[in-house]
Write a protein that holds these residues in place. Structure first.
Motif, short mmCIF file in Angstrom:
data_model
loop_
_atom_site.label_atom_id
_atom_site.label_comp_id
_atom_site.label_asym_id
_atom_site.label_seq_id
_atom_site.Cartn_x
_atom_site.Cartn_y
_atom_site.Cartn_z
N ASN A 59 0.82 -1.17 0.01
CA ASN A 59 -0.01 -0.09 -0.15
C ASN A 59 0.68 1.45 0.04
O ASN A 59 2.28 1.22 -0.21
N THR A 60 0.21 2.45 0.19
CA THR A 60 0.95 3.81 -0.05
C THR A 60 1.78 4.14 0.94
O THR A 60 2.79 4.93 0.51
N GLY A 106 -5.20 11.66 -3.71
CA GLY A 106 -4.10 10.78 -3.36
C GLY A 106 -3.01 11.49 -3.91
O GLY A 106 -1.94 10.61 -4.36
N ASP A 138 -0.74 -0.47 4.69
CA ASP A 138 -1.88 0.43 5.15
C ASP A 138 -1.63 1.75 4.24
O ASP A 138 -0.49 2.03 3.45
N SER A 139 -2.63 2.41 4.11
CA SER A 139 -2.75 3.59 2.95
C SER A 139 -2.16 4.61 3.98
O SER A 139 -2.11 4.86 5.16
N ASP A 150 -3.26 7.76 3.92
CA ASP A 150 -4.28 8.52 4.27
C ASP A 150 -4.48 7.86 6.03
O ASP A 150 -4.91 8.68 6.78
#
Length: 482
Positions: free
Chosen positions: A94-95, A201, A252-253, A255
């Motif tokens: 994830n990001t 994003g 996890d993102s 955000d």
């Protein structure tokens, strides 16, 4: 700084996040060829367009991508005319992890512009101007996010609530809150209230600012990424993150991990056209409608139809008397869906994967670092492929335990290693490679080489390739094909 850092201090460094799978655009986008690599817009991929857009702001680029897609990324970078460093993730995390790894590969004072690889922004100049509006805020220590002005009450995006203007920070405002993807009623309320933007994003921050936020709110992610960067290795233009350390990182993102917790997040509105191309409805909107709302890409035909989208690049597809349908035709799979169910395509792909349907993940057309192949036909004990080799490229030196091959040159010049013989073949010439024979195909010419390969044998799977030598750093014997 780690000795494997990719960049030097200076202006904006664009970080392109390229790890998405894009399964909502199946059957065009698949795990082996996600949507960011598919030529969707005027013959260009979304990644190529993103790289071209990023080049307007930055001469330095880091592309964070999956190890499995490394050569697809390189092809897009070459097509865009950029020389970005490619940071390879051994597994998707994830990001938050992707952004942390990129920041750790940059000087602490570098301004990093994080962009997803699969968004479509037609007005690149307006985008560049918006990013520059956020520079003062990012230099002042904020993590700047760019909120898209909503054009309708979408339930597909999260929202950002704009707070007070930040003094001395250009057009940036404090972020009052982040709102999860709302239902239709709540989305309508947010649109009418004003001051809410779609969360695209896209972020701008100094590397040190982002790393400090990760240390405060997601220290475990940062620690795992630090170890992965320490253990990363160089392979030409590629940088491979440490496999075990990165795999141990919590997915996890950004955000959830940072943005919704940090107090130094700012927002700059972006008012030009934007799409995350996240569903077939979004793709349909890229094509102008006729008087009845039909949108056709390629060889589609509509008769007594209304609000129907056809994507048919290969062959005639006719929609007769349809309404509110999405019809997506590819060489080996077809999707017919009601427009209201576009968001459920991802669920259908998961079901196909569970059933072992190969078209869920793989295309008939397969990209390789040396070119591509297209599986034209297959049956019991035979398979036919069309193979295209780029000028100056070659396949690995290899052999097969279960199949023989017959090669026929369609165009270009082939240099063929067949056992202890090396020969040149031109148009309409052919050679036969017996089972177990060591062989190699190369293109010594200036134009693409195209051949037809006819395989025959008891087993024709791609894992019956034993590499003995390879110019692209892929595993060789005793490791089988990857």
């Amino acid at each position: 700084m780690n000795s494997t850092e990719l960049t030097t201090s200076g202006n904006i460094i664009s970080v392109i996040l390229c790890g998405g799978s894009g399964t909502r655009l199946w059957p065009l986008s698949r795990r082996a060829l996600p949507k960011q690599f598919v030529p969707l817009i005027q013959g260009k991929s979304l990644l190529q367009l993103t790289l071209e857009r990023a080049a307007m702001l930055s001469a330095e680029q880091i592309i964070v991508a999956s190890e499995d897609h490394r050569f697809l990324v390189q092809d897009c970078a070459d097509a865009a005319g950029v020389r970005g460093s490619i940071l390879l993730e051994p597994v998707p995390r994830n990001t938050a992890a992707a952004m942390a790894a990129a920041a750790l590969n940059a000087p602490a004072d570098a301004l990093l512009l994080f962009q997803p690889a699969d968004h479509h922004i037609p007005d690149a100049a307006a985008f560049a101007a918006t990013i520059r509006t956020g520079l003062l805020s990012a230099q002042a220590g904020s993590i700047v996010t760019f909120g898209v002005h909503p054009s309708f009450p979408s339930t597909a995006y999260g929202y950002i609530q704009q707070g007070n203007a930040l003094a001395g920070q250009g057009g940036a405002h404090a972020v009052e809150s982040f709102v999860e993807k709302p239902d239709a009623i709540r989305a309508q309320e947010l649109l009418l209230a004003g001051g809410y933007f779609w969360n695209a994003g896209i972020f701008l921050a100094q590397a040190g600012t982002l790393l400090a936020a990760l240390e405060a709110y997601a220290p475990d992610i940062l620690a795992a990424c630090k170890l992965a960067v320490v253990e990363q290795t160089a392979d030409g233009n590629f940088r491979r993150l440490g496999s075990d350390a990165f795999a141990a990182c919590r997915p996890d993102s950004i955000d959830y991990a940072v943005m919704e917790k940090a107090s130094n997040v700012a927002v700059v509105p972006f008012v030009a056209a934007w799409s995350d191309v996240g569903s077939w409805n979004a793709v349909a909107e890229l094509t102008a409608p006729d008087a009845l709302g039909n949108r056709v890409h390629g060889k589609g035909y509509v008769v007594d139809a209304k609000d129907t989208f056809i994507h048919a690049p290969h062959r005639p597809v006719v929609a007769l008397g349809t309404q509110n349908l999405l019809i997506i035709d590819t060489a080996d799979a077809v999707l017919v869906a009601h427009a209201d169910h576009a968001e459920q395509v991802k669920t259908v792909v998961a079901q196909l994967e569970a059933l072992g349907v190969p078209q869920a993940q793989h295309h008939r057309h397969v990209a390789r670092p040396w070119g591509m192949y297209d599986s034209v036909d297959s049956g019991e004990r035979f398979q036919v492929k069309r193979i295209v080799v780029k000028p100056g490229s070659s396949l690995s030196l290899q052999m097969h335990h279960h199949r023989a091959e017959h090669w026929i040159v369609v165009s270009g010049t082939a240099e063929v290693t067949n056992g202890d013989k090396v020969m040149l073949l031109t148009e309409n010439q052919s050679t036969y490679i017996p089972l177990g024979q060591v062989h190699r195909l190369s293109n010594p010419g200036k134009v693409p080489l195209e051949i037809i390969e006819v395989q025959s044998g008891s087993y024709l799977g791609e894992d019956d390739i034993v590499r003995l030598e390879d110019t692209y750093g892929r595993p060789v014997a005793p490791v089988k094909y990857d």
